[in-house]
Design a protein around this motif. Structure first.
Motif, mmCIF file in Angstrom:
data_model
loop_
_atom_site.group_PDB
_atom_site.id
_atom_site.type_symbol
_atom_site.label_atom_id
_atom_site.label_comp_id
_atom_site.label_asym_id
_atom_site.label_seq_id
_atom_site.Cartn_x
_atom_site.Cartn_y
_atom_site.Cartn_z
ATOM 1 N N ALA A 1 3.575 0.952 75.703
ATOM 2 C CA ALA A 1 4.476 0.191 76.583
ATOM 3 C C ALA A 1 5.584 1.061 77.181
ATOM 4 C CB ALA A 1 5.081 -0.966 75.810
ATOM 5 N N TYR A 2 5.807 0.829 78.482
ATOM 6 C CA TYR A 2 6.885 1.485 79.218
ATOM 7 C C TYR A 2 7.349 0.515 80.300
ATOM 8 C CZ TYR A 2 3.139 2.731 82.574
ATOM 9 O OH TYR A 2 2.093 2.700 83.462
ATOM 10 N N PRO A 3 8.559 0.706 80.858
ATOM 11 C CA PRO A 3 9.112 -0.270 81.802
ATOM 12 C C PRO A 3 8.197 -0.541 82.997
ATOM 13 C CG PRO A 3 10.830 1.229 81.085
ATOM 14 C CD PRO A 3 9.522 1.782 80.558
ATOM 15 N N ASP A 4 8.086 -1.808 83.332
ATOM 16 C CA ASP A 4 7.271 -2.273 84.462
ATOM 17 C C ASP A 4 8.129 -2.249 85.724
ATOM 18 O OD1 ASP A 4 5.868 -3.693 86.386
ATOM 19 O OD2 ASP A 4 5.297 -5.317 85.027
ATOM 20 N N ARG B 1 4.875 -9.830 76.119
ATOM 21 C CA ARG B 1 5.490 -8.499 76.263
ATOM 22 C C ARG B 1 5.641 -7.833 74.898
ATOM 23 N NH1 ARG B 1 11.677 -8.246 76.678
ATOM 24 N NH2 ARG B 1 11.251 -8.820 74.532
ATOM 25 N N ASN B 2 6.075 -8.609 73.911
ATOM 26 C CA ASN B 2 6.245 -8.043 72.570
ATOM 27 C C ASN B 2 4.914 -7.607 71.972
ATOM 28 O OD1 ASN B 2 8.981 -8.419 72.823
ATOM 29 N ND2 ASN B 2 9.016 -10.304 71.623
ATOM 30 N N PHE B 3 3.861 -8.343 72.263
ATOM 31 C CA PHE B 3 2.538 -7.907 71.808
ATOM 32 C C PHE B 3 2.176 -6.569 72.457
ATOM 33 C CE2 PHE B 3 1.258 -12.542 70.911
ATOM 34 C CZ PHE B 3 1.557 -12.423 69.562
ATOM 35 N N MET B 4 2.471 -6.421 73.748
ATOM 36 C CA MET B 4 2.190 -5.145 74.408
ATOM 37 C C MET B 4 3.014 -4.020 73.791
ATOM 38 S SD MET B 4 1.293 -5.729 78.421
ATOM 39 C CE MET B 4 2.981 -5.809 78.921
ATOM 40 N N ARG B 5 4.242 -4.321 73.416
ATOM 41 C CA ARG B 5 5.083 -3.305 72.784
ATOM 42 C C ARG B 5 4.521 -2.872 71.430
ATOM 43 N NH1 ARG B 5 11.316 -5.301 74.117
ATOM 44 N NH2 ARG B 5 11.266 -4.621 76.300
ATOM 45 N N ALA B 6 3.717 -3.713 70.809
ATOM 46 C CA ALA B 6 3.117 -3.399 69.507
ATOM 47 C C ALA B 6 1.814 -2.617 69.639
ATOM 48 C CB ALA B 6 2.874 -4.690 68.723
ATOM 49 N N SER C 1 16.415 -7.844 85.524
ATOM 50 C CA SER C 1 15.896 -6.595 84.992
ATOM 51 C C SER C 1 16.312 -5.450 85.905
ATOM 52 C CB SER C 1 14.366 -6.678 84.907
ATOM 53 O OG SER C 1 13.833 -5.573 84.238
ATOM 54 N N SER C 2 16.633 -4.316 85.313
ATOM 55 C CA SER C 2 17.013 -3.145 86.103
ATOM 56 C C SER C 2 16.443 -1.901 85.422
ATOM 57 C CB SER C 2 18.538 -3.030 86.189
ATOM 58 O OG SER C 2 19.065 -2.702 84.913
ATOM 59 N N PRO C 3 16.358 -0.787 86.155
ATOM 60 C CA PRO C 3 15.869 0.446 85.532
ATOM 61 C C PRO C 3 16.726 0.866 84.329
ATOM 62 C CG PRO C 3 15.828 0.665 87.910
ATOM 63 C CD PRO C 3 16.550 -0.633 87.603
ATOM 64 N N GLU C 4 18.017 0.538 84.382
ATOM 65 C CA GLU C 4 18.907 0.885 83.276
ATOM 66 C C GLU C 4 18.713 -0.049 82.073
ATOM 67 O OE1 GLU C 4 19.862 2.166 87.020
ATOM 68 O OE2 GLU C 4 20.191 0.078 86.468
ATOM 69 N N ARG C 5 18.344 -1.288 82.358
ATOM 70 C CA ARG C 5 18.131 -2.286 81.297
ATOM 71 C C ARG C 5 16.861 -3.082 81.598
ATOM 72 N NH1 ARG C 5 23.007 -5.488 79.221
ATOM 73 N NH2 ARG C 5 21.567 -5.505 77.485
ATOM 74 N N PRO C 6 15.699 -2.440 81.444
ATOM 75 C CA PRO C 6 14.445 -3.138 81.760
ATOM 76 C C PRO C 6 14.149 -4.249 80.758
ATOM 77 C CG PRO C 6 14.003 -0.979 80.800
ATOM 78 C CD PRO C 6 15.487 -1.077 80.972
ATOM 79 N N ARG C 7 13.616 -5.343 81.265
ATOM 80 C CA ARG C 7 13.227 -6.470 80.408
ATOM 81 C C ARG C 7 11.725 -6.511 80.176
ATOM 82 N NH1 ARG C 7 16.431 -11.828 82.091
ATOM 83 N NH2 ARG C 7 16.877 -11.935 79.903
ATOM 84 N N TRP C 8 10.973 -5.938 81.104
ATOM 85 C CA TRP C 8 9.520 -6.102 81.087
ATOM 86 C C TRP C 8 8.812 -4.762 80.983
ATOM 87 C CZ3 TRP C 8 8.984 -10.814 79.854
ATOM 88 C CH2 TRP C 8 9.880 -11.772 80.340
ATOM 89 N N ASP C 9 7.726 -4.762 80.256
ATOM 90 C CA ASP C 9 6.956 -3.552 80.032
ATOM 91 C C ASP C 9 5.516 -3.735 80.502
ATOM 92 O OD1 ASP C 9 9.092 -2.248 78.837
ATOM 93 O OD2 ASP C 9 8.524 -2.838 76.819
#
Length: 151
Positions: free
Chosen positions: A71-74, A37-42, A89-97
């Motif tokens: 990257a954006y919330p999955d 996920r962090n790689f996708m965020r980069a 994970s929630s829309p307010e606090r997403p964990r995954w992108d």
């Protein structure tokens, strides 16, 4: 520009599936590993990635995609019916992108994992490291060129 490798099981999402999408573009969802996920965020728009078929009779690189949305919330993480649902994970606090990818081209041939492992110029590639199971990983410019020369 940065280079990446993105794995997908062809029974779940193949290069043929991507090719059949409108504009040959689709989101890359379902990543549930923090490092991947962090790689996708980069990733940046314009970065390129090898499309890799995994967990199949002949795993290997089958194509090249371009990152067209960063990257954006999955939303599959919020969907209780999804195999990628995460109750933490929630829309307010997403964990995954996820990112959106566009098919640039299929390779002229599948470059199998065995050939990649056998290429000494790729010995340091994360894909061939013992115990590595990441679905998204960086590829150096030198590794990118070495793989293209194998085509």
């Amino acid at each position: 520009m940065h280079y990446w490798l993105m794995k997908s099981e062809p029974d779940t999402f193949s290069i043929d599936d991507l090719a059949s999408k409108v504009n040959q573009t689709e989101h890359w969802d379902g990543v549930r590993n923090y490092q991947a996920r962090n790689f996708m965020r980069a990733m940046d728009v314009g970065d390129q990635a090898f499309f890799y078929h995994s967990s199949c009779s002949e795993p290997g690189i089958v194509g090249i995609v371009e990152i067209v949305r960063t990257a954006y919330p999955d939303p599959s993480a919020f969907d209780r019916r999804s195999p990628y649902y995460d109750p933490r994970s929630s829309p307010e606090r997403p964990r995954w992108d996820m990112v959106d990818v566009h098919l640039l081209r299929r390779l002229q041939r599948l470059i199998p994992l065995g050939e990649i492992r056998g290429n000494r110029r790729l010995a340091a590639m994360q894909l061939v490291q013992r115990g590595n199971r990441l679905s998204v990983m960086p590829v150096t410019a030198a590794q990118w060129q070495a793989i293209l020369k194998m085509e």
